[in-house]
Design a protein around this motif. Structure first.
Motif, PDB file in Angstrom:
ATOM      1  N   GLY A  96      26.002  34.596  37.024  1.00  0.00           N
ATOM      2  CA  GLY A  96      26.156  35.260  35.859  1.00  0.00           C
ATOM      3  C   GLY A  96      25.028  34.384  34.747  1.00  0.00           C
ATOM      4  N   LEU A  97      24.599  33.574  34.993  1.00  0.00           N
ATOM      5  CA  LEU A  97      23.858  32.743  34.117  1.00  0.00           C
ATOM      6  C   LEU A  97      22.230  33.792  33.599  1.00  0.00           C
ATOM      7  CD1 LEU A  97      25.426  29.762  34.307  1.00  0.00           C
ATOM      8  CD2 LEU A  97      25.325  31.321  32.943  1.00  0.00           C
ATOM      9  N   GLY A  98      21.641  34.584  33.983  1.00  0.00           N
ATOM     10  CA  GLY A  98      20.484  35.440  33.992  1.00  0.00           C
ATOM     11  C   GLY A  98      19.221  34.906  32.723  1.00  0.00           C
ATOM     12  N   VAL A  99      18.025  35.815  32.817  1.00  0.00           N
ATOM     13  CA  VAL A  99      17.653  35.863  31.409  1.00  0.00           C
ATOM     14  C   VAL A  99      18.296  36.366  31.000  1.00  0.00           C
ATOM     15  CG1 VAL A  99      15.608  37.286  31.026  1.00  0.00           C
ATOM     16  CG2 VAL A  99      15.494  36.106  33.227  1.00  0.00           C
ATOM     17  N   ALA A 100      18.561  37.308  30.960  1.00  0.00           N
ATOM     18  CA  ALA A 100      19.235  38.662  29.739  1.00  0.00           C
ATOM     19  C   ALA A 100      20.443  37.542  28.810  1.00  0.00           C
ATOM     20  CB  ALA A 100      20.297  39.952  29.903  1.00  0.00           C
TER      21      ALA A 100
END
Lengths: 157, 437
Positions: free
Chosen positions: A89-93
């Protein structure tokens, strides 16, 4: 106004398209105050890539269900609708939200998302490879709009 | 008359990969508890068969986006054992530096981004950043140093490609290593400050009666070398891993469950096992950090794993600096001659021991590959931990119970993607069967 055009991706399959766009732009003649950067992981690399920027254009592969190689112009707020490819859950967003929380986000951020086809082989899908030029032009166009005072405010998104 | 209550939690957040927890309760009694791993099997062991052994370091790096170095190191050491390759002291030192980089990066990811929200009752690190900006920035700075090390030796931080049999494809220049040392030197104090902050948080306690398993080396904190030892008397070489431990298939999981072969009981690998089994090899600063938290290490407690990780970040900084300050001469060009052989290796991945066993033919092609990742070794222990926790889960409101179970699982920093071959939480509450009157 200093605009960072940031290609995001890894050397893996169609995930590499953001880096390919950055490489093409970096090899071309760029407008003044447009800087091209490469970023492997949104965290922590994207935060560093945003430092010093007044505005940023992120170029990344995405999956929205569209045709491989199709190009989408997105605002940070649009990212919530996309499934994060990062299993942590550590993406661009999330990286952009963290940048805002840390006061490290530029006033304006936009995204050029290129629809990924396959994530299996080590080479880009033909349709995705064929979109590199158009994606680079789109990123540059947004960078110019930002410098001209256009573009969308990231924090409102 | 049976009342059945089912709680759907959705995929467990802030873990690597996909899985679910299924918990069935009758009254206060746990009648069934299964940690279900439904991440698809990935068949790395099968797809390596027939490939040249020198392809393995790059192939193995693809198993995990968080701990590629661990897979590379266990694989390359197993090949070198099979072929009788002598390891240059300079290569040995640089491999320790490389592994330290991965520990730093992986541990900080877990401490701040995966675990800290649990201690603060927040949803994610973005919320932490709004309240504890300095700490989040500190964690990011430290993690970036780990990244720097990975890029310097691996060529890139994601799926690194710098490792080859006998050494590295490119040896960093002295100037590059000195520049890295200059960046690392002030970072140890930062790592100590970060651990102090974690020590100030309400980190829960959940002591377990469990066997601890880690590597142990004669003179250093274990990473790439050592014997496999346990708190209950196991002491075997890497090649004897399968005599001491076994993996069994369970119907509800695509990951195999590991257990102590002699006793059939679960065991714990990872930072808690390493710290508690190797106190005498901690660097002075890491030992001081441990001493300040000694009561948290009085007995094995997975909930204290965040402290073990913090201690190991300090240790990894010191190990990295020791390598850099030793200023060894550049290693000689690796001499590796393919041959038929069998090799075994165990190294300490951030999450615990990672066993690789392989066999090559005379041409150096892989005939057989076996990988036992740390998460599959911990899975039976995670289930035992949750079984003991079930009465508490039952006694509190559903939302809190779900958070408690998830946090307990996260203490193990499970890398589900790696282990398949992880989490929706489902709790069924059944009324006890009626007694006939």
């Amino acid at each position: 106004m200093r605009v960072h055009v940031i290609g995001i991706g890894t050397a893996h399959a169609d995930d590499a398209v953001g880096l390919a766009v950055a490489d093409l732009l970096a090899a071309s003649v760029l407008p003044e105050d447009v800087v091209v950067l490469r970023c492997a992981r949104p965290l922590p690399d994207l935060l560093d890539a945003l430092d010093g920027a007044d505005a940023a254009v992120l170029v990344d592969a995405a999956r929205t269900g569209g045709a491989p190689g199709s190009i989408h112009r997105l605002r940070p707020g649009d990212l919530a609708r996309l499934r994060s490819p990062s299993s942590h859950g550590l993406g661009v967003a999330q990286a952009l939200a963290l940048a805002v929380a840390l006061g490290r986000a530029p006033a304006r951020v936009e995204l050029v998302a290129i629809e990924a086809g396959q994530m299996q082989s080590d080479v880009l899908s033909p349709a995705v490879a064929a979109s590199i030029g158009a994606a680079a032009d789109a990123a540059l166009q947004i960078a110019r709009e930002m410098q001209d005072g256009g573009g969308e405010a990231a924090r409102d998104a | 008359m049976t009342e059945r209550r089912t709680i759907e939690v959705g995929a467990i957040a802030r873990v690597e990969g996909e899985g679910a927890l299924h918990l069935v309760l009758e009254g206060d009694r746990v009648v069934d508890l299964r940690l279900e791993i439904y991440e698809p099997p990935r068949f790395f062991e099968a797809l390596a068969r027939g490939r040249r052994a020198d392809e393995l370091p790059d192939l193995m790096a693809r198993i995990c986006g968080i701990c590629p170095v661990a897979y590379q190191m266990s694989a390359v050491h197993a090949i070198e054992a099979a072929w009788g390759v002598a390891i240059d002291p300079g290569v040995r030192a640089l491999r320790r530096l490389y592994y330290a980089g991965e520990w730093i990066e992986s541990h900080l990811l877990h401490m701040m981004f995966l675990a800290a929200p649990d201690f603060l009752g927040l949803d994610d690190a973005m919320q932490i950043a709004q309240r504890h900006r300095n700490q989040v920035e500190r964690a990011l700075r430290l993690r970036k140093l780990g990244n720097r090390i990975l890029i310097l030796l691996g060529g890139r931080s994601v799926n690194p490609v710098g490792v080859r049999i006998g050494g590295f494809h490119r040896i960093p220049t002295r100037a590059e290593l000195r520049a890295l040392a200059d960046e690392l030197r002030p970072a140890r104090a930062e790592a100590e400050l970060l651990l102090h902050w974690f020590a100030s948080l309400p980190v829960p306690s959940r002591p377990q009666d469990v066997e601890l398993v880690s590597l142990r080396h004669a003179s250093e904190y274990p990473m790439n070398e050592g014997r496999i030892v346990s708190s209950r008397g196991i002491d075997v070489a890497a090649a004897e891993f399968e005599t001491a431990f076994e993996e069994v298939q369970v119907p509800h999981s695509t990951a195999l469950h590991a257990r102590n072969r002699a006793t059939g009981t679960p065991y714990l690998v990872g930072p808690i096992a390493r710290v508690m089994g190797n106190l005498d090899h901690l660097s002075p600063a890491a030992a001081a950090a441990h001493a300040s938290l000694a009561e948290r290490f009085a007995s094995p407690d997975p909930a204290a794993s965040v402290f073990a990780r913090g201690i190991e970040v300090i240790q990894a900084m010191d190990d990295a600096l020791a390598v850099l300050d030793a200023d060894l001469p550049p290693p000689a060009e690796p001499q590796a001659v393919p041959r038929a052989g069998i090799g075994h290796a165990v190294t300490e991945a951030p999450r615990g021991i990672l066993y690789v066993s392989l066999e090559t033919d005379a041409a150096g092609d892989v005939q057989r590959l076996r990988i036992v990742p740390p998460t599959s070794q911990n899975q039976a222990q995670i289930e035992a931990d949750l079984r003991a926790l079930a009465p508490r889960i039952l006694a509190i409101p559903e939302d809190e119970g779900r958070r408690l179970a998830e946090a307990a699982i996260r203490d193990y920093d499970p890398c589900i993607s790696c282990a398949t071959h992880f989490l929706t939480v489902t709790v069924e509450r059944r009324e006890p069967p009626c007694e006939s009157t």
